[in-house]
Design a protein around this motif. Structure first.
Motif, PDB file in Angstrom:
ATOM      1  N   HIS A 170       1.149  -1.706  -0.143  1.00 43.66           N
ATOM      2  CA  HIS A 170       0.482  -0.282   0.265  1.00 43.66           C
ATOM      3  C   HIS A 170       0.630   1.616  -0.175  1.00 43.66           C
ATOM      4  N   ALA A 171       0.643   2.062  -0.500  1.00 47.32           N
ATOM      5  CA  ALA A 171       0.991   3.337  -0.508  1.00 47.32           C
ATOM      6  C   ALA A 171       0.628   4.882   0.863  1.00 47.32           C
ATOM      7  N   SER A 186       6.952   9.872   1.701  1.00 45.01           N
ATOM      8  CA  SER A 186       5.888   9.135   1.024  1.00 45.01           C
ATOM      9  C   SER A 186       6.719   7.424   1.771  1.00 45.01           C
ATOM     10  N   GLY A 187       6.187   6.960   0.849  1.00 48.11           N
ATOM     11  CA  GLY A 187       6.521   5.245   1.158  1.00 48.11           C
ATOM     12  C   GLY A 187       5.693   3.993   0.678  1.00 48.11           C
ATOM     13  N   PHE A 188       5.771   2.699   1.181  1.00 49.94           N
ATOM     14  CA  PHE A 188       5.246   1.869   1.130  1.00 49.94           C
ATOM     15  C   PHE A 188       5.046   0.960   2.310  1.00 49.94           C
ATOM     16  N   LEU A 210       9.685   3.705   4.314  1.00 55.74           N
ATOM     17  CA  LEU A 210       8.823   5.461   4.537  1.00 55.74           C
ATOM     18  C   LEU A 210       9.945   6.817   4.168  1.00 55.74           C
ATOM     19  N   GLN A 211      10.146   6.820   3.589  1.00 60.81           N
ATOM     20  CA  GLN A 211      10.932   8.599   3.231  1.00 60.81           C
ATOM     21  C   GLN A 211      10.538   9.688   3.494  1.00 60.81           C
ATOM     22  N   VAL A 217      15.602   7.526   5.137  1.00 66.50           N
ATOM     23  CA  VAL A 217      14.478   6.252   4.524  1.00 66.50           C
ATOM     24  C   VAL A 217      14.289   6.205   5.901  1.00 66.50           C
ATOM     25  N   ILE A 218      13.244   4.925   6.843  1.00 67.42           N
ATOM     26  CA  ILE A 218      13.084   4.794   7.974  1.00 67.42           C
ATOM     27  C   ILE A 218      12.481   3.059   7.483  1.00 67.42           C
TER      28      ILE A 218
END
Length: 242
Positions: A170-171, A186-188, A210-211, A217-218
């Motif tokens: 999911h975005a 943003s992220g996934f 996660l951006q 990035v995390i």
């Protein structure tokens, strides 16, 4: 991850919680709603082979910034606010002071502990291999088996587990909440669940990429696994630069 033997009923009712609460972000539903060019965005977030990461942990922090803004707007006493902060630093119970010029209800709403991510000062190297479109995770020192055997298909977006299950992402889109603890751009996110009474395998895994600003990035991963009847559970939170 800590391992133990358990019946399949344990898996059917297992609990556990997400590594990072994304209530301050929004997750869409279904791979069809992923943004255009999502494969490129995903490839830019995943860790590289031998990526060095910083280990993070969840801690609690009082929402003093919001409280200070509320008291200042209400014309409350700065001295009363200062005494409140000193009491919190000493670990003392926090009591309502009418000099704050806010209601007791407002006081209770803002004097709460919020989860934040904090560095532990530890770093480690991820065991990850790129094979075409497949990103394969292994184990290593400090990883505690949480990522072991996970395979991410960068073409389809599917996350596959050694327990025999998979799921699409999911975005994660930016939050407009003023009190978010981290600035998610943003992220996934993947949420994979499944179990089989035949193989005695099952899994509940949540993986997040996660951006953040500045190419940060995390990566978070919570995993509860049952493999041939043996269960294990663990959490990881990392940050790195891409």
């Amino acid at each position: 991850m800590k391992a133990l033997r358990a019946p399949l009923l344990t898996l059917l009712a297992f609990g556990g919680s997400a590594v990072l609460d994304t209530s301050t972000a929004t997750t869409t539903t279904g791979v069809g709603s992923l943004p255009a060019g999502w494969q490129g965005k995903l490839s830019a977030l995943v860790p590289l082979a031998g990526q060095t990461v910083q280990v993070l942990e969840k801690r609690s922090s009082l929402a003093f910034v919001e409280l200070q803004q509320l008291v200042t707007k209400a014309g409350g006493s700065r001295d009363a606010l200062r005494q409140l902060m000193l009491s919190a630093a000493r670990g003392e119970p926090l009591e309502y002071d009418e000099r704050l010029n806010i209601t007791q209800e407002e006081f209770r709403r803002y004097v709460v502990f919020q989860p934040v991510l904090a560095p532990t000062g530890k770093t480690l190297r991820l065991n990850v291999v790129r094979d075409g479109n497949l990103l394969k995770f292994g184990d290593g020192p400090g990883l505690n088996g949480v990522l072991r055997g996970l395979v991410l298909d960068l073409g389809s977006g599917e996350l596959r587990t050694p327990e025999g299950f998979g799921g699409k992402p999911h975005a994660v889109v930016p939050s407009t909440a003023f009190d978010r603890s981290i600035d998610i751009r943003s992220g996934f996110e993947w949420n994979v669940r499944g179990n089989s009474p035949v193989t005695q395998n099952g899994v509940k895994v949540q993986l997040q990429l996660l951006q953040l600003p500045g190419n940060q990035v995390i990566l978070t991963c919570y995993r509860f696994s049952m493999l041939r009847g043996t269960t294990s559970e663990g959490n990881l939170i990392f940050s790195y630069t891409r």
